[in-house]
Design an enzyme around this catalytic site. Structure first.
Site, PDB file in Angstrom:
ATOM      1  N   GLU A  34     -39.550 110.429  46.127  1.00  0.00           N
ATOM      2  CA  GLU A  34     -40.483 109.568  46.859  1.00  0.00           C
ATOM      3  C   GLU A  34     -41.125 108.566  45.904  1.00  0.00           C
ATOM      4  OE1 GLU A  34     -41.509 109.019  50.171  1.00  0.00           O
ATOM      5  OE2 GLU A  34     -42.630 107.464  49.115  1.00  0.00           O
ATOM      6  N   LYS A  35     -41.112 107.290  46.309  1.00  0.00           N
ATOM      7  CA  LYS A  35     -41.678 106.263  45.409  1.00  0.00           C
ATOM      8  C   LYS A  35     -43.177 106.084  45.639  1.00  0.00           C
ATOM      9  CE  LYS A  35     -40.376 102.519  48.408  1.00  0.00           C
ATOM     10  NZ  LYS A  35     -40.405 101.331  48.897  1.00  0.00           N
ATOM     11  N   LYS A  37     -46.271 108.116  48.394  1.00  0.00           N
ATOM     12  CA  LYS A  37     -46.877 109.439  48.565  1.00  0.00           C
ATOM     13  C   LYS A  37     -46.093 110.230  49.593  1.00  0.00           C
ATOM     14  CE  LYS A  37     -51.726 108.266  47.902  1.00  0.00           C
ATOM     15  NZ  LYS A  37     -52.924 107.902  48.665  1.00  0.00           N
ATOM     16  N   GLY A  40     -45.218 109.642  53.945  1.00  0.00           N
ATOM     17  CA  GLY A  40     -44.584 108.424  54.454  1.00  0.00           C
ATOM     18  C   GLY A  40     -45.431 107.592  55.398  1.00  0.00           C
ATOM     19  N   THR A  41     -44.733 106.770  56.192  1.00  0.00           N
ATOM     20  CA  THR A  41     -45.402 105.830  57.091  1.00  0.00           C
ATOM     21  C   THR A  41     -46.308 106.555  58.074  1.00  0.00           C
ATOM     22  OG1 THR A  41     -43.521 104.326  56.925  1.00  0.00           O
ATOM     23  CG2 THR A  41     -44.993 104.002  58.799  1.00  0.00           C
ATOM     24  N   LYS A  51     -54.036 106.649  65.126  1.00  0.00           N
ATOM     25  CA  LYS A  51     -54.640 107.505  66.161  1.00  0.00           C
ATOM     26  C   LYS A  51     -56.097 107.799  65.833  1.00  0.00           C
ATOM     27  CE  LYS A  51     -51.294 106.575  67.538  1.00  0.00           C
ATOM     28  NZ  LYS A  51     -50.093 105.903  67.088  1.00  0.00           N
ATOM     29  N   ILE A 182     -46.755  99.400  69.170  1.00  0.00           N
ATOM     30  CA  ILE A 182     -47.768  99.051  68.171  1.00  0.00           C
ATOM     31  C   ILE A 182     -48.708  97.991  68.728  1.00  0.00           C
ATOM     32  CG2 ILE A 182     -48.131  97.970  65.902  1.00  0.00           C
ATOM     33  CD1 ILE A 182     -45.688  99.417  64.885  1.00  0.00           C
ATOM     34  N   ARG A 266     -39.811  97.444  64.165  1.00  0.00           N
ATOM     35  CA  ARG A 266     -39.650  97.908  62.793  1.00  0.00           C
ATOM     36  C   ARG A 266     -38.167  97.979  62.459  1.00  0.00           C
ATOM     37  NH1 ARG A 266     -44.190 100.228  60.304  1.00  0.00           N
ATOM     38  NH2 ARG A 266     -42.779 101.362  58.938  1.00  0.00           N
ATOM     39  N   HIS A 442     -57.258 125.103  87.313  1.00  0.00           N
ATOM     40  CA  HIS A 442     -58.144 124.133  87.958  1.00  0.00           C
ATOM     41  C   HIS A 442     -59.503 124.151  87.284  1.00  0.00           C
ATOM     42  CE1 HIS A 442     -59.849 121.733  91.177  1.00  0.00           C
ATOM     43  NE2 HIS A 442     -60.843 122.595  91.243  1.00  0.00           N
TER      44      HIS A 442
HETATM   45  P1  NAI Z   1     -41.366  97.797  69.806  1.00  0.00           P
HETATM   46  O1  NAI Z   1     -39.910  97.616  69.736  1.00  0.00           O
HETATM   47  O2  NAI Z   1     -41.947  98.945  70.555  1.00  0.00           O
HETATM   48  O3  NAI Z   1     -42.016  96.484  70.453  1.00  0.00           O
HETATM   49  C1  NAI Z   1     -41.823  95.197  69.932  1.00  0.00           C
HETATM   50  C2  NAI Z   1     -42.107  94.216  71.058  1.00  0.00           C
HETATM   51  O4  NAI Z   1     -42.124  92.908  70.508  1.00  0.00           O
HETATM   52  C3  NAI Z   1     -41.040  94.244  72.147  1.00  0.00           C
HETATM   53  O5  NAI Z   1     -41.652  94.388  73.394  1.00  0.00           O
HETATM   54  C4  NAI Z   1     -40.353  92.892  71.973  1.00  0.00           C
HETATM   55  O6  NAI Z   1     -39.887  92.376  73.185  1.00  0.00           O
HETATM   56  C5  NAI Z   1     -41.469  92.042  71.403  1.00  0.00           C
HETATM   57  N1  NAI Z   1     -41.032  90.874  70.663  1.00  0.00           N
HETATM   58  C6  NAI Z   1     -40.014  90.793  69.749  1.00  0.00           C
HETATM   59  N2  NAI Z   1     -39.916  89.530  69.276  1.00  0.00           N
HETATM   60  C7  NAI Z   1     -40.875  88.801  69.886  1.00  0.00           C
HETATM   61  C8  NAI Z   1     -41.286  87.440  69.829  1.00  0.00           C
HETATM   62  N3  NAI Z   1     -40.683  86.580  69.017  1.00  0.00           N
HETATM   63  N4  NAI Z   1     -42.311  87.046  70.589  1.00  0.00           N
HETATM   64  C9  NAI Z   1     -42.939  87.922  71.413  1.00  0.00           C
HETATM   65  N5  NAI Z   1     -42.599  89.205  71.531  1.00  0.00           N
HETATM   66  C10 NAI Z   1     -41.582  89.653  70.765  1.00  0.00           C
HETATM   67  O7  NAI Z   1     -41.863  97.735  68.301  1.00  0.00           O
HETATM   68  P2  NAI Z   1     -43.308  97.988  67.674  1.00  0.00           P
HETATM   69  O8  NAI Z   1     -44.349  97.990  68.721  1.00  0.00           O
HETATM   70  O9  NAI Z   1     -43.433  97.027  66.560  1.00  0.00           O
HETATM   71  O10 NAI Z   1     -43.167  99.455  67.125  1.00  0.00           O
HETATM   72  C11 NAI Z   1     -42.148  99.771  66.165  1.00  0.00           C
HETATM   73  C12 NAI Z   1     -41.692 101.182  66.325  1.00  0.00           C
HETATM   74  O11 NAI Z   1     -42.688 102.095  65.938  1.00  0.00           O
HETATM   75  C13 NAI Z   1     -41.313 101.489  67.759  1.00  0.00           C
HETATM   76  O12 NAI Z   1     -40.032 102.031  67.831  1.00  0.00           O
HETATM   77  C14 NAI Z   1     -42.338 102.471  68.190  1.00  0.00           C
HETATM   78  O13 NAI Z   1     -41.804 103.423  69.087  1.00  0.00           O
HETATM   79  C15 NAI Z   1     -42.821 103.101  66.898  1.00  0.00           C
HETATM   80  N6  NAI Z   1     -44.204 103.485  67.066  1.00  0.00           N
HETATM   81  C16 NAI Z   1     -44.493 104.547  67.873  1.00  0.00           C
HETATM   82  C17 NAI Z   1     -45.791 104.897  68.130  1.00  0.00           C
HETATM   83  C18 NAI Z   1     -46.062 106.020  69.065  1.00  0.00           C
HETATM   84  O14 NAI Z   1     -45.171 106.800  69.343  1.00  0.00           O
HETATM   85  N7  NAI Z   1     -47.273 106.137  69.611  1.00  0.00           N
HETATM   86  C19 NAI Z   1     -46.904 104.160  67.543  1.00  0.00           C
HETATM   87  C20 NAI Z   1     -46.489 103.035  66.772  1.00  0.00           C
HETATM   88  C21 NAI Z   1     -45.186 102.731  66.545  1.00  0.00           C
END
Ligand code: NAI
Length: 465
Positions: A34-35, A37, A40-41, A51, A182, A266, A442
């Site tokens: 690991e480069k 900690k 990770g992310t 959260k 996100i 991502r 309930h």
């Molecule tokens: P995402 O793929 O969920 O959403 C990216 C959004 O940006 C999409 O709706 C896409 O249509 C839009 N987009 C792309 N290019 C664009 C542009 N030029 N203009 C406007 N809209 C555009 O990716 P996000 O939200 O960045 O998350 C990355 C990853 O991290 C996801 O796979 C997600 O599931 C994961 N993650 C999961 C969490 C959770 O489970 N609660 C929390 C945070 C991230």
């Protein structure tokens, strides 16, 4: 001489450290490279700190809305540096816990940036000039926040989510580019803290991976919270000015805000690590694997976000455990081969307000798969606990015609906590009558799941039908 192990794991995020822990438990000697900690992310820049921020946002909303419950209070100020320090304290405790587990299992942690290289026709890992070799390697190098070529991430006005988490002062206004997971989580938290937020999403709806009814309900809820949502929008230009950021959309709309969060997905962290050079095949940047997570080099496996599909920490944990058990099975340590991880069976949660939780197929996917589907939507208005919380939303079930429940989709406060039962239902191919026969305590929100199944089984209790 190269240090030698049974297994080397490259990357100590959720997928990597889970693999190392399980492999060590199964008796393998393990090196974890690991480069940064361990954790990770997810632990340091993702799930846990976001959260924590969202919990602080919920506290702010509770104070602001206290009078609805007869508790009158006012917010003095939201101190973002205080929120960050609270999140850091949570991260710190978990970090110490994970580090303790790793050392207790006698895993060798190699600090530094590892690279895949070849030695005598076998892939090995090199860290700062030192070679490490093993019978098996696991690639677990995760993902990074993507940007767009026309946007220059400067960390002050145009930010990634990782930088946004380190802000120590709240902006007065923000544009969030991307209405995926996100994007909506940050938009939600910032709005709770009093920031003027505009979401710009290219697709016709927010959270497009979810059932379309969930996207519609989220959009309604966000508009009610005065979050400006622009969908089907193409950005035609963006520049920074002294006061912040100016964005122009293809339809001519001009947006201005103090900061811009770029949340457009991502990408897999797979370049510059020697993967392709050593013969590990990539596909669109992701490591190509078979359903047993084996790469094009038989002794090399890949887990977590470098594998195309859902980028979720718990999928990474599951991948890591799977690979450790697969190797143990091959070595004769485990009698049974583990069951492959299927993305469609992985529960998904988005922690905005209102929360979204789902598992299995949405209505459109079920229609495509089975030619038709049966659905039922149980409104949380009929659920006592949801009334107490003053939350709105629903539980939507998708059923294969006359068959088992194949999808559960929920929106409303705290529905993340219901996804455990939901995944048992879809992953055990339960029929509506199976769940309708179970007693739900309930008053809990869990009852909404029971009620939805009662309705789908043709005997609704607290619903018309
Ligand atoms: P995402 O793929 O969920 O959403 C990216 C959004 O940006 C999409 O709706 C896409 O249509 C839009 N987009 C792309 N290019 C664009 C542009 N030029 N203009 C406007 N809209 C555009 O990716 P996000 O939200 O960045 O998350 C990355 C990853 O991290 C996801 O796979 C997600 O599931 C994961 N993650 C999961 C969490 C959770 O489970 N609660 C929390 C945070 C991230």
């Amino acid at each position: 001489m190269a240090a030698s192990f049974d297994l080397i794991v490259l990357g100590a995020g959720s997928g990597g450290y889970a693999c190392a822990l399980r492999a060590a438990q199964l008796g393998f000697s393990v090196a974890l490279v690991e480069k940064d900690k361990v954790g990770g992310t997810c632990l340091h820049r993702g799930c846990i700190p976001t959260k924590a921020m969202l919990h602080a946002a919920e506290v702010a909303d509770s104070v602001r809305n206290g009078s609805q419950f007869g508790v009158h209070a006012a917010i003095d100020k939201v101190d973002l540096a205080g929120v960050v320090s609270y999140a850091d304290s949570v991260v710190g405790r978990i970090y110490r816990g994970v580090s303790g587990l790793i050392s207790a299992r006698q895993i060798t942690v190699v600090h530094g940036a590892g690279r895949l290289t070849m030695s005598d026709g076998r892939p090995i890992v090199t860290v700062a000039g030192q070679a490490y070799q093993a019978n098996h390697l696991v690639l677990a190098t995760g993902s990074y926040p993507r940007s767009l070529p026309e946007l220059e991430i400067d960390g002050t006005k145009i930010l990634t989510s990782e930088q946004a988490l380190r802000l120590d002062r709240l902006p007065t206004s923000a544009i969030v580019l991307g209405g995926g997971v996100i994007g909506v989580e940050f938009a939600s938290a910032w709005r709770s803290f009093g920031v003027d937020v505009t979401i710009v999403e290219a697709l016709p709806r927010l959270v497009s991976g979810e059932d379309s009814s969930i996207s519609a309900a989220l959009e309604r809820a966000f508009r009610k919270r005065s979050i400006n949502v622009i969908t089907g929008a193409a950005m035609s230009g963006c520049r920074t000015a002294e006061s912040g950021v100016r964005m122009e959309l293809a339809d001519g709309q001009q947006l201005e805000a103090e900061i811009l969060l770029v949340a457009v997905g991502r990408g897999p962290q797979t370049s510059g690590l020697g993967y392709q050079e050593t013969g590990v095949e990539l596909d669109g940047g992701f490591v190509r694997v078979n359903d047993r997570l084996q790469t094009s080099i038989p002794q090399v496996y890949a887990v977590g976000d470098v594998v195309s599909g859902l980028q979720l920490a718990h999928r990474g944990f599951a991948h890591g455990i799977f690979v450790a058990e697969e190797l143990a099975h091959q070595a004769g340590v485990l009698e049974q081969a583990p069951t492959p991880i299927v993305d469609a069976e992985v529960p998904r949660v988005t922690y905005c307000d209102p929360e979204i939780a789902s598992v299995g197929l949405n209505e459109d996917e079920a229609r495509t798969r089975f030619g038709d589907s049966e659905t039922i939507t149980y409104d949380l208005t009929g659920n006592g606990k949801s009334q107490i919380l003053k939350t709105r939303g629903f539980v939507k079930l998708v059923r294969r015609p006359s068959g088992p429940v194949v999808g559960v989709h929920m929106i409303g406060a705290r529905v993340s906590e219901l996804v455990g039962e939901a995944q048992l239902i879809t992953n055990w191919d339960a029929f509506p009558t199976d769940v309708a026969g179970l007693i739900h305590a309930h008053p809990t929100q869990n009852e909404a799941l029971g009620e939805a199944h009662l309705a789908l089984a043709g005997k609704p209790l607290h619903a018309h039908g």
